[in-house]
Design a protein around this motif. Structure first.
Motif, PDB file in Angstrom:
ATOM      1  N   ALA A 268       0.819  -1.215   0.000  1.00  0.00           N
ATOM      2  CA  ALA A 268       0.000   0.000   0.000  1.00  0.00           C
ATOM      3  C   ALA A 268       0.850   1.261   0.000  1.00  0.00           C
ATOM      4  CB  ALA A 268      -0.936  -0.002   1.206  1.00  0.00           C
ATOM      5  N   PHE A 269       1.906   1.277   0.793  1.00  0.00           N
ATOM      6  CA  PHE A 269       2.678   2.511   0.934  1.00  0.00           C
ATOM      7  C   PHE A 269       3.871   2.603  -0.006  1.00  0.00           C
ATOM      8  CE2 PHE A 269       0.474   2.321   5.106  1.00  0.00           C
ATOM      9  CZ  PHE A 269      -0.356   3.396   4.866  1.00  0.00           C
ATOM     10  N   ASP A 270       4.287   1.499  -0.586  1.00  0.00           N
ATOM     11  CA  ASP A 270       5.357   1.559  -1.593  1.00  0.00           C
ATOM     12  C   ASP A 270       4.797   1.792  -2.991  1.00  0.00           C
ATOM     13  OD1 ASP A 270       7.168   1.101   0.409  1.00  0.00           O
ATOM     14  OD2 ASP A 270       7.817  -0.873  -0.300  1.00  0.00           O
ATOM     15  N   GLU A 271       3.597   1.311  -3.237  1.00  0.00           N
ATOM     16  CA  GLU A 271       3.032   1.366  -4.588  1.00  0.00           C
ATOM     17  C   GLU A 271       2.012   2.485  -4.786  1.00  0.00           C
ATOM     18  OE1 GLU A 271       4.217  -0.537  -7.020  1.00  0.00           O
ATOM     19  OE2 GLU A 271       5.584  -1.454  -5.558  1.00  0.00           O
ATOM     20  N   HIS A 272       1.488   3.035  -3.712  1.00  0.00           N
ATOM     21  CA  HIS A 272       0.411   4.020  -3.819  1.00  0.00           C
ATOM     22  C   HIS A 272       0.686   5.225  -2.932  1.00  0.00           C
ATOM     23  CE1 HIS A 272      -1.596   0.851  -5.952  1.00  0.00           C
ATOM     24  NE2 HIS A 272      -1.566   0.073  -4.893  1.00  0.00           N
ATOM     25  N   SER A 273       0.067   6.320  -3.267  1.00  0.00           N
ATOM     26  CA  SER A 273       0.199   7.529  -2.445  1.00  0.00           C
ATOM     27  C   SER A 273      -0.637   7.367  -1.179  1.00  0.00           C
ATOM     28  CB  SER A 273      -0.264   8.753  -3.220  1.00  0.00           C
ATOM     29  OG  SER A 273      -1.672   8.734  -3.372  1.00  0.00           O
ATOM     30  N   ARG A 274      -0.317   8.180  -0.199  1.00  0.00           N
ATOM     31  CA  ARG A 274      -1.105   8.172   1.041  1.00  0.00           C
ATOM     32  C   ARG A 274      -2.547   8.543   0.736  1.00  0.00           C
ATOM     33  NH1 ARG A 274       3.198   6.473   1.114  1.00  0.00           N
ATOM     34  NH2 ARG A 274       4.773   6.572   2.725  1.00  0.00           N
ATOM     35  N   ALA A 275      -2.739   9.486  -0.161  1.00  0.00           N
ATOM     36  CA  ALA A 275      -4.096   9.922  -0.513  1.00  0.00           C
ATOM     37  C   ALA A 275      -4.893   8.772  -1.142  1.00  0.00           C
ATOM     38  CB  ALA A 275      -4.044  11.112  -1.461  1.00  0.00           C
TER      39      ALA A 275
END
Length: 102
Positions: free
Chosen positions: A51-58
């Motif tokens: 989730a956090f390596d592949e996608h933005s926090r938003a």
């Protein structure tokens, strides 16, 4: 007292090492579909990492109806694991193709 506990669906199983906890999460719990991109990943640490390596926090906040506290909690878990765990050893134990993390 065990230092690591699996919290997936209230599992509660305890482990002496973070590596044992990650192997348990990967092999004993169902994989999850990422709500952002549809990738299927092991639950627990690998899902957080994805989730956090592949996608933005938003993107994470929108897809998972999360808030900033949820993000900070998961980032703290990820950081603590990555500071502590022998991830190459985990990959070896899981016999992952290509020697890469999911």
């Amino acid at each position: 007292m065990s230092a690591w506990e699996c919290d997936i669906d209230g599992c509660g199983e305890r482990f002496d090492s973070v590596e044992d906890a990650i192997v348990h999460q990967t092999s004993e719990h169902e994989r999850q579909e990422c709500k952002v991109c549809g990738a299927v990943v092991p639950d627990g640490y690998f899902a957080i990492r994805h989730a956090f390596d592949e996608h933005s926090r938003a993107e994470y906040v929108r897809a998972y109806d999360a808030n900033s506290s949820d993000v900070r909690t998961r980032e703290r878990i990820r950081d603590e694991i990555e500071e502590t765990a022998d991830l190459k050893g985990v990959v070896s134990r899981l016999d992952l193709t290509g020697g890469e993390l999911p």
